[in-house]
Design a protein around this motif. Structure first.
Motif, PDB file in Angstrom:
ATOM      1  N   MET A 161       0.823  -1.206   0.000  1.00 31.73           N
ATOM      2  CA  MET A 161       0.000   0.000   0.000  1.00 31.73           C
ATOM      3  C   MET A 161       0.858   1.258   0.000  1.00 31.73           C
ATOM      4  SD  MET A 161      -3.100   1.075  -0.133  1.00 31.73           S
ATOM      5  CE  MET A 161      -4.198  -0.206   0.469  1.00 31.73           C
TER       6      MET A 161
ATOM      7  N   THR B 243     -13.353  -0.922  -2.151  1.00 36.70           N
ATOM      8  CA  THR B 243     -12.168  -1.036  -1.291  1.00 36.70           C
ATOM      9  C   THR B 243     -12.502  -0.863   0.184  1.00 36.70           C
ATOM     10  OG1 THR B 243     -11.697   1.326  -1.562  1.00 36.70           O
ATOM     11  CG2 THR B 243     -10.646  -0.196  -3.115  1.00 36.70           C
TER      12      THR B 243
ATOM     13  N   ARG C 291     -10.674   1.826   2.172  1.00 39.52           N
ATOM     14  CA  ARG C 291      -9.203   1.895   2.161  1.00 39.52           C
ATOM     15  C   ARG C 291      -8.695   2.890   1.119  1.00 39.52           C
ATOM     16  NH1 ARG C 291     -10.016  -3.639   2.846  1.00 39.52           N
ATOM     17  NH2 ARG C 291      -9.649  -4.048   0.637  1.00 39.52           N
TER      18      ARG C 291
ATOM     19  N   GLU D   1      -8.912   6.424   2.515  1.00 41.25           N
ATOM     20  CA  GLU D   1      -7.803   6.695   3.431  1.00 41.25           C
ATOM     21  C   GLU D   1      -6.507   6.958   2.663  1.00 41.25           C
ATOM     22  OE1 GLU D   1      -5.357   4.489   7.085  1.00 41.25           O
ATOM     23  OE2 GLU D   1      -7.085   3.512   6.131  1.00 41.25           O
TER      24      GLU D   1
END
Length: 498
Positions: free
Chosen positions: A1, A68, A71, A74
């Motif tokens: 990520m 997602t 996510r 964020e």
């Protein structure tokens, strides 16, 4: 990520570096175009406040946000709220209008289509946008984007793919040539850990061509000195310490090694530039760097440096990496010309275009006085030098000595195809005795070698063999005799297959 986040941040920062012009009104829309997915994502900068509002206001992102499970939200928040380095504004203020920055910005604008503003590659608009973002207490990527002028900016991610494919094509010839071999044989005795038989000294030498003195790192053999001198020239924003492993290997075999710190383009200059205290290296550095080397030889010859050691200053070797390799070529008679710079720099679709062209094209205004050969240089090694746009095909015939060119097959800064293989092939340089050695799998930086490393430098035996032969130490280990390979990296002389 974290890798994805850094790439998204790089895209947004790339936009910031590309979107410049005279103020019109604030940027309204940011469009990311994905030609390989036949889709695009639009972010309405003018209709939202926080990063979360910006992201949620985009209907194009709604499905991705749901898929997602929050996510992506964020992740994008972290990207847009990422603070810009405090040095960014100072760097741009100190670099506005400089050729190196202008070339970098011109390359960046190839990724962006901007509506409602005229392009300007001086960097002035970037600085103004940063100042406005700071004044509004928004010194982050989102605040910066909002202060840029224009109506809509489209990031053409397909062009990123084009650039990647161009790099791959520019590496393929080198990869194939090196893979076909044969790799140079290895001399086991040269692979043993080095025993320090030299002294390490750092001094400064006053020079007439610069206002500041030139610092020099010297490795002086204590036992088996052969009275010969090798000068190692570092690349852009690098330092002598990055090549101390090369110097240690040569000093072990009797050479006195001088490693100048080119003050206009070394690591200290980069740090000062990023802090806004100095401009980027100017075109005049193309002339000044070879003069640094000549000034050191003058100091040795006059006795101001290394007095009483009986050093031969009339037959010396110069080794250079990257821009230092270009410096080495100039010192043996390669004369830069404007022809290719003036015709190819503006073509952002040139199939041979690579990162090093940003630097090469910034030299255009310094070409006139960059012919600065030094007849004392009798051996030259250029490792990964930017040269495609700088020298004419006929230049190899005018060099005062044979040159060894070394290139890594995975070099993404100065790829071997356009910057080594094509010039050697087109010029017929091998017919004059010049050679090209490819280092299989090595990139632009992996051939460097630092102080006190356990294993000798990958190119250590290669440098030693070439210099021995060119300086006439034929009773010693030579290039023609072979054995200059490395046990971990295939070094392949491809000269006869170009």
């Amino acid at each position: 990520m974290s890798t994805i986040r850094s790439r998204l941040a790089a895209v947004c920062t790339g936009l910031a570096l590309a979107v410049i012009g005279s103020p019109a009104h604030a940027l309204e829309r940011l469009v990311l175009r994905f030609p390989f997915l036949e889709t695009s994502i639009t972010l309405n900068l003018a209709e939202s406040g926080s990063a979360e509002e910006l992201i949620r206001s985009s209907p194009d992102l709604s499905d991705l946000l749901a898929a997602t499970d929050g996510r992506l939200l964020e992740l994008l928040q972290k990207v847009f709220q990422a603070p810009l380095p405090v040095e960014t504004k100072q760097f741009l203020e100190g670099s506005t209008g400089q050729p190196l920055l202008e070339q970098a910005l011109m390359a960046a604008t190839d990724l962006v289509d901007l509506q409602g503003v005229e392009a300007d590659t001086t960097g002035r608009m970037l600085t103004d946008a940063l100042i406005r973002a700071e004044a509004k207490q928004q010194p982050n990527i989102l605040g910066f984007l909002r202060e840029l002028p224009g109506e809509e900016a489209s990031i053409q991610l397909g062009r990123v793919i084009d650039a990647a494919n161009r790099l791959k094509a520019n590496q393929e010839k080198g990869v194939a040539l090196a893979k076909a071999g044969p790799a140079a044989s290895v001399t086991a005795a040269l692979q043993a850990p080095l025993t320090p038989v030299w002294t390490r000294q750092e001094l400064t030498v006053a020079v007439s061509h610069r206002p500041e003195a030139v610092s020099v790192l010297m490795l002086v053999p204590t036992g088996n000195a052969n009275g010969r001198v090798v000068v190692i020239s570092h690349g852009l924003w690098d330092d002598p310490e990055s090549f101390e492993g090369w110097g240690e290997f040569l000093a072990t075999h009797g050479y006195t090694v001088l490693m100048p710190d080119h003050p206009g383009s070394d690591g200290a200059q980069q740090r000062a530039m990023l802090a806004g205290d100095r401009e980027p290296p100017g075109a005049e550095e193309l002339r000044l760097r070879p003069l640094d080397v000549s000034a050191l030889l003058d100091a040795v010859e006059s006795g101001r440096l290394l007095s009483g050691r009986g050093l031969n200053t009339q037959s010396v070797a110069v080794v250079g990496h990257s821009w230092g390799g270009t410096t080495a070529l100039q010192l043996v008679g390669a004369v830069p010309t404007v022809r290719k710079l003036s015709t190819r720099c503006a073509d952002l679709r040139d199939p041979e275009r690579n990162i090093s062209w940003i630097l090469q094209c910034s030299w255009l205004n310094g070409i006139a006085q960059a012919g600065v050969a030094d007849s004392r240089v009798k051996a030259a090694v250029a490792v990964s030098p930017p040269l495609r746009l700088l020298f004419e095909q006929s230049s190899s015939k005018n060099l005062s000595t044979k040159v060894l060119l070394v290139s890594g097959t995975r070099d993404w800064v100065v790829p071997s195809g356009p910057e080594a293989i094509a010039p050697m092939r087109e010029s017929g340089a091998t017919k004059q005795g010049h050679r090209l050695v490819l280092a299989e799998g090595m990139n632009h930086f992996s051939l460097r070698s630092f102080r006190g490393e356990t294993q000798p430098a990958v190119v250590g035996p290669l440098l030693l063999a070439w210099i021995n032969e060119q300086l006439g130490l034929n009773e010693a280990f030579t290039f023609s005799g072979g054995g200059w390979g490395d046990p971990t990296v295939n070094l392949v002389d491809v000269s006869d297959r170009l």
